[in-house]
Design a protein around this motif. Structure first.
Motif, PDB file in Angstrom:
ATOM      1  N   GLN A   1       0.826  -1.210   0.000  1.00 19.34           N
ATOM      2  CA  GLN A   1       0.000   0.000   0.000  1.00 19.34           C
ATOM      3  C   GLN A   1       0.859   1.259   0.000  1.00 19.34           C
ATOM      4  OE1 GLN A   1      -3.453   0.020  -0.194  1.00 19.34           O
ATOM      5  NE2 GLN A   1      -3.202  -2.152  -0.592  1.00 19.34           N
ATOM      6  N   VAL A   2       1.564   1.479  -1.109  1.00 15.71           N
ATOM      7  CA  VAL A   2       2.372   2.685  -1.224  1.00 15.71           C
ATOM      8  C   VAL A   2       2.058   3.390  -2.541  1.00 15.71           C
ATOM      9  CG1 VAL A   2       4.273   1.935   0.253  1.00 15.71           C
ATOM     10  CG2 VAL A   2       4.313   1.368  -2.177  1.00 15.71           C
ATOM     11  N   GLY A   3       2.042   4.714  -2.468  1.00 11.69           N
ATOM     12  CA  GLY A   3       1.828   5.544  -3.648  1.00 11.69           C
ATOM     13  C   GLY A   3       2.865   6.635  -3.703  1.00 11.69           C
ATOM     14  N   ALA A   4       2.846   7.415  -4.780  1.00 14.67           N
ATOM     15  CA  ALA A   4       3.791   8.511  -4.945  1.00 14.67           C
ATOM     16  C   ALA A   4       3.057   9.735  -5.465  1.00 14.67           C
ATOM     17  CB  ALA A   4       4.907   8.126  -5.905  1.00 14.67           C
ATOM     18  N   ALA A   5       3.447  10.906  -4.956  1.00  9.20           N
ATOM     19  CA  ALA A   5       2.854  12.170  -5.390  1.00  9.20           C
ATOM     20  C   ALA A   5       3.985  13.136  -5.699  1.00  9.20           C
ATOM     21  CB  ALA A   5       1.943  12.740  -4.309  1.00  9.20           C
ATOM     22  N   GLY A   6       4.020  13.647  -6.929  1.00  7.46           N
ATOM     23  CA  GLY A   6       5.109  14.516  -7.321  1.00  7.46           C
ATOM     24  C   GLY A   6       4.639  15.824  -7.922  1.00  7.46           C
ATOM     25  N   PHE A   7       5.506  16.832  -7.825  1.00  9.82           N
ATOM     26  CA  PHE A   7       5.206  18.181  -8.287  1.00  9.82           C
ATOM     27  C   PHE A   7       6.319  18.658  -9.216  1.00  9.82           C
ATOM     28  CE2 PHE A   7       3.296  17.224  -4.289  1.00  9.82           C
ATOM     29  CZ  PHE A   7       2.006  17.728  -4.388  1.00  9.82           C
ATOM     30  N   CYS A   8       5.924  19.121 -10.411  1.00 11.99           N
ATOM     31  CA  CYS A   8       6.888  19.584 -11.406  1.00 11.99           C
ATOM     32  C   CYS A   8       7.875  18.446 -11.705  1.00 11.99           C
ATOM     33  CB  CYS A   8       7.584  20.851 -10.910  1.00 11.99           C
ATOM     34  SG  CYS A   8       8.722  21.603 -12.088  1.00 11.99           S
ATOM     35  N   MET A   9       9.159  18.633 -11.437  1.00  8.13           N
ATOM     36  CA  MET A   9      10.140  17.575 -11.652  1.00  8.13           C
ATOM     37  C   MET A   9       9.726  16.300 -10.920  1.00  8.13           C
ATOM     38  SD  MET A   9      14.181  17.584 -10.597  1.00  8.13           S
ATOM     39  CE  MET A   9      13.873  17.235  -8.851  1.00  8.13           C
ATOM     40  N   GLY A  10       9.193  16.451  -9.720  1.00 10.46           N
ATOM     41  CA  GLY A  10       8.740  15.298  -8.951  1.00 10.46           C
ATOM     42  C   GLY A  10       7.576  14.592  -9.602  1.00 10.46           C
ATOM     43  N   GLY A  11       6.722  15.342 -10.309  1.00  3.94           N
ATOM     44  CA  GLY A  11       5.636  14.715 -11.056  1.00  3.94           C
ATOM     45  C   GLY A  11       6.180  13.814 -12.151  1.00  3.94           C
ATOM     46  N   SER A  12       7.274  14.246 -12.782  1.00  7.10           N
ATOM     47  CA  SER A  12       7.920  13.420 -13.807  1.00  7.10           C
ATOM     48  C   SER A  12       8.468  12.136 -13.204  1.00  7.10           C
ATOM     49  CB  SER A  12       9.048  14.216 -14.483  1.00  7.10           C
ATOM     50  OG  SER A  12       8.559  15.385 -15.094  1.00  7.10           O
ATOM     51  N   PHE A  13       9.070  12.244 -12.016  1.00 10.80           N
ATOM     52  CA  PHE A  13       9.565  11.043 -11.344  1.00 10.80           C
ATOM     53  C   PHE A  13       8.411  10.137 -10.905  1.00 10.80           C
ATOM     54  CE2 PHE A  13      13.695  13.258 -10.748  1.00 10.80           C
ATOM     55  CZ  PHE A  13      14.517  12.244 -11.232  1.00 10.80           C
ATOM     56  N   ALA A  14       7.287  10.732 -10.506  1.00  7.05           N
ATOM     57  CA  ALA A  14       6.116   9.929 -10.137  1.00  7.05           C
ATOM     58  C   ALA A  14       5.630   9.111 -11.334  1.00  7.05           C
ATOM     59  CB  ALA A  14       5.001  10.826  -9.609  1.00  7.05           C
ATOM     60  N   LEU A  15       5.617   9.723 -12.514  1.00  5.46           N
ATOM     61  CA  LEU A  15       5.218   8.993 -13.722  1.00  5.46           C
ATOM     62  C   LEU A  15       6.176   7.842 -13.987  1.00  5.46           C
ATOM     63  CD1 LEU A  15       4.279  11.985 -16.060  1.00  5.46           C
ATOM     64  CD2 LEU A  15       2.700  10.347 -15.016  1.00  5.46           C
ATOM     65  N   LEU A  16       7.473   8.089 -13.784  1.00  6.07           N
ATOM     66  CA  LEU A  16       8.459   7.028 -13.990  1.00  6.07           C
ATOM     67  C   LEU A  16       8.224   5.871 -13.031  1.00  6.07           C
ATOM     68  CD1 LEU A  16      10.996   6.134 -15.537  1.00  6.07           C
ATOM     69  CD2 LEU A  16      12.369   7.297 -13.778  1.00  6.07           C
ATOM     70  N   LEU A  17       7.969   6.177 -11.761  1.00  4.18           N
ATOM     71  CA  LEU A  17       7.689   5.122 -10.786  1.00  4.18           C
ATOM     72  C   LEU A  17       6.394   4.395 -11.127  1.00  4.18           C
ATOM     73  CD1 LEU A  17       8.619   6.909  -7.421  1.00  4.18           C
ATOM     74  CD2 LEU A  17       9.976   5.235  -8.683  1.00  4.18           C
ATOM     75  N   GLY A  18       5.430   5.133 -11.636  1.00  5.90           N
ATOM     76  CA  GLY A  18       4.154   4.522 -12.003  1.00  5.90           C
ATOM     77  C   GLY A  18       4.270   3.561 -13.163  1.00  5.90           C
ATOM     78  N   SER A  19       5.345   3.651 -13.928  1.00  7.89           N
ATOM     79  CA  SER A  19       5.552   2.752 -15.062  1.00  7.89           C
ATOM     80  C   SER A  19       6.291   1.480 -14.666  1.00  7.89           C
ATOM     81  CB  SER A  19       6.355   3.465 -16.157  1.00  7.89           C
ATOM     82  OG  SER A  19       7.714   3.646 -15.756  1.00  7.89           O
ATOM     83  N   GLU A  20       6.719   1.397 -13.398  1.00  9.38           N
ATOM     84  CA  GLU A  20       7.566   0.275 -12.979  1.00  9.38           C
ATOM     85  C   GLU A  20       6.857  -0.734 -12.096  1.00  9.38           C
ATOM     86  OE1 GLU A  20      10.983   2.205 -11.307  1.00  9.38           O
ATOM     87  OE2 GLU A  20      11.737   2.835 -13.272  1.00  9.38           O
ATOM     88  N   GLY A  21       5.578  -0.501 -11.819  1.00  4.74           N
ATOM     89  CA  GLY A  21       4.811  -1.481 -11.064  1.00  4.74           C
ATOM     90  C   GLY A  21       5.086  -1.516  -9.577  1.00  4.74           C
ATOM     91  N   THR A  22       5.771  -0.501  -9.052  1.00  2.37           N
ATOM     92  CA  THR A  22       6.103  -0.489  -7.626  1.00  2.37           C
ATOM     93  C   THR A  22       5.173   0.388  -6.803  1.00  2.37           C
ATOM     94  OG1 THR A  22       7.730   1.230  -8.123  1.00  2.37           O
ATOM     95  CG2 THR A  22       8.540  -1.038  -7.957  1.00  2.37           C
ATOM     96  N   ALA A  23       4.465   1.298  -7.458  1.00  2.17           N
ATOM     97  CA  ALA A  23       3.507   2.166  -6.771  1.00  2.17           C
ATOM     98  C   ALA A  23       2.089   1.700  -7.085  1.00  2.17           C
ATOM     99  CB  ALA A  23       3.685   3.616  -7.212  1.00  2.17           C
ATOM    100  N   ARG A  24       1.237   1.748  -6.088  1.00  2.00           N
ATOM    101  CA  ARG A  24      -0.151   1.325  -6.283  1.00  2.00           C
ATOM    102  C   ARG A  24      -0.976   2.414  -6.971  1.00  2.00           C
ATOM    103  NH1 ARG A  24      -2.957  -2.903  -4.092  1.00  2.00           N
ATOM    104  NH2 ARG A  24      -5.234  -2.675  -3.973  1.00  2.00           N
ATOM    105  N   VAL A  25      -0.578   3.674  -6.767  1.00  2.00           N
ATOM    106  CA  VAL A  25      -1.263   4.812  -7.369  1.00  2.00           C
ATOM    107  C   VAL A  25      -0.278   5.970  -7.372  1.00  2.00           C
ATOM    108  CG1 VAL A  25      -2.205   5.567  -5.156  1.00  2.00           C
ATOM    109  CG2 VAL A  25      -3.333   6.271  -7.267  1.00  2.00           C
ATOM    110  N   ILE A  26      -0.399   6.888  -8.333  1.00  2.00           N
ATOM    111  CA  ILE A  26       0.473   8.056  -8.343  1.00  2.00           C
ATOM    112  C   ILE A  26      -0.331   9.318  -8.605  1.00  2.00           C
ATOM    113  CG2 ILE A  26       2.500   6.762  -9.129  1.00  2.00           C
ATOM    114  CD1 ILE A  26       2.086   8.238 -11.875  1.00  2.00           C
TER     115      ILE A  26
END
Length: 267
Positions: free
Chosen positions: A140-165
């Motif tokens: 049960q882990v997710g990621a929330a990113g802003f600007c550059m962090g939003g780009s990293f959140a998308l990257l994590l969301g493509s790797e199957g490790t986050a449940r939601v971003i």
């Protein structure tokens, strides 16, 4: 202290700001005040500073990794991390650019373009650290990113490790970031010309893949409308012509409502 971390409680031997609780800035809406401390995480890539905010109540909780914008791990990002904790998440914001060093920031953008690299590894390992935490519910882990962090959140969301971003005005750094494997809530400003093509590509990729998503473009606002970083007025002023940089409380609060509702459904 949290397992696998060291509390930084010696201001005399640390850079300014470490080892203390952080003052709260921004609107008072949904604001419970500072809830965390700076700590040092032991990752495979080496130690990394992070702000960790724990919710009230008894664990276990779901976890949220907060990914900062190009200004780094500042008071604004700590405020955002506190807000997630106030809604019942064990929230962690890692310092991906080593206190704002230019070479680290340059490397971060290189990693986003390539879809891999040392800064991307810091984000991945921070999420893995959170997922292993004994106070976090399994998976049960997710990621929330802003600007550059939003780009990293998308990257994590493509790797199957986050449940939601959650992606707030992030650019699509590489084609890898469009191979999303989890639900996505995304927020952009209509006046942010620099991210216009990116949000369109993201929307098309989510539709094509059938990924659950909530992508909203806010009329009349620009880039960084959820952030209120201090000490960067010149950068903000320079960014206005292309990105219309600036905080907008109405759009920000609506985005927060959507993010929390979406995370409540999928996390």
């Amino acid at each position: 202290s949290i397992p696998g971390s060291t509390t930084m409680n010696s201001p005399d031997s640390s850079p300014p700001g470490r080892g203390r609780r952080w003052r709260q800035i921004g609107p008072a809406t949904d604001n419970l005040g500072p809830m965390g401390n700076m700590e040092r995480l032991d990752l495979r890539a080496g130690p990394i500073d992070a702000y960790i905010a724990r919710p009230a109540g008894v664990p276990p909780w779901a976890g949220v990794l907060v990914l900062h914008e190009a200004f780094g791990l500042n008071d604004d990002i700590r405020r955002i991390t506190d807000r997630f904790a106030g809604h019942g998440y064990l929230a962690v914001a890692s310092d991906l650019i080593d206190g704002g060093r230019i070479r680290c920031l340059i490397q971060a953008f290189r990693d986003l373009k390539a879809g891999d690299g040392p800064v991307a590894d810091k984000a991945r390992e921070s999420l893995a650290w959170l997922a292993r935490h004994p106070d976090v519910l399994p998976g049960q882990v997710g990621a929330a990113g802003f600007c550059m962090g939003g780009s990293f959140a998308l990257l994590l969301g493509s790797e199957g490790t986050a449940r939601v971003i959650s992606d707030s005005y992030g650019r699509v750094g590489s084609e890898t970031a469009l191979q999303l494997q989890c639900p996505v809530v995304a927020s952009y400003g209509s006046r942010d010309v620099a991210t216009r093509s990116h949000r369109r590509r993201l929307a098309a990729a989510l539709e094509e893949a059938g990924i659950p998503h909530d992508l909203k473009v806010y009329p009349g606002v620009g880039h960084s409308f959820q952030n209120r970083p201090e000490g960067h007025r010149l950068v903000t002023w320079l960014g206005r012509p292309l990105m219309a940089v600036g905080y907008d409380e109405e759009a920000s609060e609506d985005a927060w409502r959507r993010i929390l509702t979406f995370f409540g459904e999928y996390l």
